[in-house]
Design an enzyme around this catalytic site. Structure first.
Site, short mmCIF file in Angstrom:
data_model
loop_
_atom_site.label_atom_id
_atom_site.label_comp_id
_atom_site.label_asym_id
_atom_site.label_seq_id
_atom_site.Cartn_x
_atom_site.Cartn_y
_atom_site.Cartn_z
N ASN A 12 44.50 23.92 -11.22
CA ASN A 12 43.50 22.97 -11.02
C ASN A 12 42.42 23.37 -9.99
O ASN A 12 42.96 23.64 -8.80
CB ASN A 12 44.27 21.73 -10.36
CG ASN A 12 43.45 20.36 -10.38
OD1 ASN A 12 42.18 20.40 -9.50
ND2 ASN A 12 43.93 19.44 -10.75
N HIS A 38 39.75 21.31 -5.84
CA HIS A 38 39.75 21.49 -4.58
C HIS A 38 38.65 22.53 -3.94
O HIS A 38 38.26 22.40 -3.03
CB HIS A 38 41.12 21.95 -3.84
CG HIS A 38 42.35 21.28 -4.43
ND1 HIS A 38 42.23 19.73 -3.79
CD2 HIS A 38 43.10 21.10 -5.13
CE1 HIS A 38 43.32 19.13 -4.19
NE2 HIS A 38 44.03 19.98 -5.22
N HIS A 85 39.75 17.45 -13.03
CA HIS A 85 39.76 15.83 -12.95
C HIS A 85 38.35 15.41 -12.54
O HIS A 85 37.98 15.55 -11.71
CB HIS A 85 40.86 15.71 -11.89
CG HIS A 85 41.02 14.05 -12.07
ND1 HIS A 85 42.27 13.35 -11.24
CD2 HIS A 85 40.73 12.94 -12.49
CE1 HIS A 85 42.06 12.22 -11.50
NE2 HIS A 85 41.11 12.01 -12.49
N ARG A 87 36.84 12.55 -11.76
CA ARG A 87 37.02 11.24 -11.17
C ARG A 87 36.11 10.30 -11.42
O ARG A 87 34.83 10.51 -11.44
CB ARG A 87 37.64 11.27 -9.48
CG ARG A 87 38.97 12.06 -9.45
CD ARG A 87 39.25 11.81 -8.09
NE ARG A 87 39.60 10.60 -7.81
CZ ARG A 87 40.95 10.43 -7.59
NH1 ARG A 87 41.89 11.09 -7.55
NH2 ARG A 87 41.23 8.83 -7.31
N ARG A 96 34.10 12.42 -6.67
CA ARG A 96 34.38 12.91 -5.28
C ARG A 96 34.43 14.71 -5.32
O ARG A 96 33.93 15.10 -4.36
CB ARG A 96 35.41 12.38 -4.70
CG ARG A 96 36.89 12.90 -5.22
CD ARG A 96 37.79 12.22 -4.36
NE ARG A 96 38.18 10.80 -4.16
CZ ARG A 96 39.40 10.28 -4.17
NH1 ARG A 96 40.46 11.04 -3.83
NH2 ARG A 96 39.47 9.07 -4.49
N GLU A 147 41.65 16.37 -16.80
CA GLU A 147 42.65 15.28 -16.25
C GLU A 147 41.60 13.90 -16.33
O GLU A 147 40.41 14.18 -15.78
CB GLU A 147 43.18 15.41 -14.89
CG GLU A 147 44.50 16.30 -14.85
CD GLU A 147 44.82 16.42 -13.38
OE1 GLU A 147 44.20 15.64 -12.54
OE2 GLU A 147 45.38 17.46 -13.05
N THR A 170 46.01 11.52 -7.12
CA THR A 170 46.72 10.61 -7.96
C THR A 170 47.88 10.11 -7.37
O THR A 170 48.82 11.03 -7.22
CB THR A 170 46.94 11.37 -9.44
OG1 THR A 170 45.66 12.03 -9.82
CG2 THR A 170 47.40 10.56 -10.30
N GLU A 179 53.14 15.02 -18.81
CA GLU A 179 53.50 15.68 -17.81
C GLU A 179 54.10 14.91 -16.85
O GLU A 179 53.80 13.80 -16.47
CB GLU A 179 51.85 15.95 -17.24
CG GLU A 179 52.08 16.69 -15.84
CD GLU A 179 50.69 17.28 -15.32
OE1 GLU A 179 49.87 17.55 -16.28
OE2 GLU A 179 50.51 17.49 -14.05
N HIS A 193 52.00 18.16 -9.88
CA HIS A 193 51.90 17.48 -8.62
C HIS A 193 52.63 18.02 -7.63
O HIS A 193 53.71 17.76 -7.53
CB HIS A 193 51.84 15.91 -8.90
CG HIS A 193 50.96 15.01 -8.07
ND1 HIS A 193 50.86 15.00 -6.86
CD2 HIS A 193 49.62 14.55 -8.34
CE1 HIS A 193 49.82 14.46 -6.39
NE2 HIS A 193 48.88 14.25 -7.17
N1 PXP Z 1 48.61 17.13 -12.38
C1 PXP Z 1 48.16 15.91 -12.16
C2 PXP Z 1 48.15 15.01 -13.62
C3 PXP Z 1 47.19 15.78 -11.34
O1 PXP Z 1 46.41 14.57 -11.20
C4 PXP Z 1 47.19 16.74 -10.07
C5 PXP Z 1 46.22 16.45 -9.22
O2 PXP Z 1 45.09 16.58 -9.39
C6 PXP Z 1 47.79 17.77 -10.50
C7 PXP Z 1 48.65 18.14 -11.68
C8 PXP Z 1 47.90 19.01 -9.26
O3 PXP Z 1 48.42 18.56 -8.04
P1 PXP Z 1 48.45 19.55 -7.00
O4 PXP Z 1 47.02 19.57 -6.45
O5 PXP Z 1 49.23 18.45 -5.91
O6 PXP Z 1 48.96 20.70 -7.21
#
Ligand code: PXP
Length: 244
Positions: free
Chosen positions: A7, A10, A43, A45, A49, A69, A100, A150, A193
């Site tokens: 992901n 960040h 994602h 959003r 953001r 996402e 999330t 997931e 997550h």
């Molecule tokens: N999966 C989903 C559905 C999420 O919403 C997120 C956070 O954006 C992640 C995975 C990744 O989570 P993390 O950034 O805590 O590894």
């Protein structure tokens, strides 16, 4: 073969701190792929953001496999259908949350979700539901037409971080049962997550989970060791877990 989706939200969060052009999540995605990940996750959003619309279009045109996402609002569904990623993961979204929180209530919104899933399936887009490790939600995901779930590992990760062994093992048990149930229903099982380089080890022992979607821990590590090394380390942990 177990797979890693990275992901890159960040990276965009850091860029948005100055609202400039750097660091660019599209460049980050390329490095993640070179380091061996299987897909790129982002994602879009509703409050924009971090990831912006143009990032998702650029990612779709650049990466091998994009997993978007997304919330189930009309606007975001419209954009996602336009972008046509390989996969979408439907998530709940609240404006005030830092990230999330909790899984999607699929059973409570089944008719609306059936309609949305159909729109994606008609365009050959795979649909995954981000749900709690809960039998009712998994059953509803199947009924809604999803091809994957997931499993939300956030609570497990929180207990792991606090070294509360009884609590994390209890959550792990729920994830094991949910994974077995998901496979028995013909769904693919993913997890994500709060996963990091340590807490993923017990989760990797669950044979049914084939995809891990991870952001925060990898990007945090990359600040110190570089993105390629941070992704490669996670790739090696995941792929080596399958060696006898
Ligand atoms: N999966 C989903 C559905 C999420 O919403 C997120 C956070 O954006 C992640 C995975 C990744 O989570 P993390 O950034 O805590 O590894």
């Amino acid at each position: 073969m177990k797979k890693l989706g990275v992901n890159v939200d960040h990276i965009a969060t850091l860029r948005q701190a100055r609202k400039g052009r750097f660091p660019d999540p599209v460049i980050a995605a390329g490095i993640c792929e070179i380091a061996g990940c299987d897909s790129i996750v982002c994602h879009l959003r509703e409050d924009r953001r971090h990831i912006q619309d143009r990032d998702v279009f650029a990612l779709k045109n650049t990466v091998r496999r994009l997993n978007l996402e997304m919330a189930t609002s009309e606007e975001i569904v419209r954009i996602a259908l336009d972008i046509c990623p390989a996969q979408v993961t439907l998530v709940p979204e609240k404006r005030q949350e830092l990230t999330t929180e909790g899984g999607l209530d699929v059973s409570g919104n089944i008719e609306k979700l059936k309609d949305i899933v159909k729109k994606f399936r008609d365009k050959n887009i795979e649909v995954s539901m981000f749900v709690e490790p809960d039998i009712e939600q998994i059953e509803a995901s199947k009924e809604a037409g999803a091809c994957a779930v997931e499993l939300h590992t956030g609570r497990y990760a929180e207990f792991f971080e606090k070294d509360d062994e009884d609590a994390w093992k209890n959550e792990l048990g729920k994830i094991v049962k949910a994974s077995e149930f998901g496979i028995s229903k013909g769904l693919k099982v993913h997890a994500g997550h709060g996963l990091d380089y340590r807490n993923i080890l017990p989760i990797l022992k669950i044979p049914q989970i084939e995809e891990f979607n991870i952001g925060y821990s990898i990007i945090c590590k990359s600040v110190f060791v570089g993105l390629h090394s941070a992704v490669k380390e996670m790739v090696d942990i995941i792929k080596n877990s399958e060696k006898p």
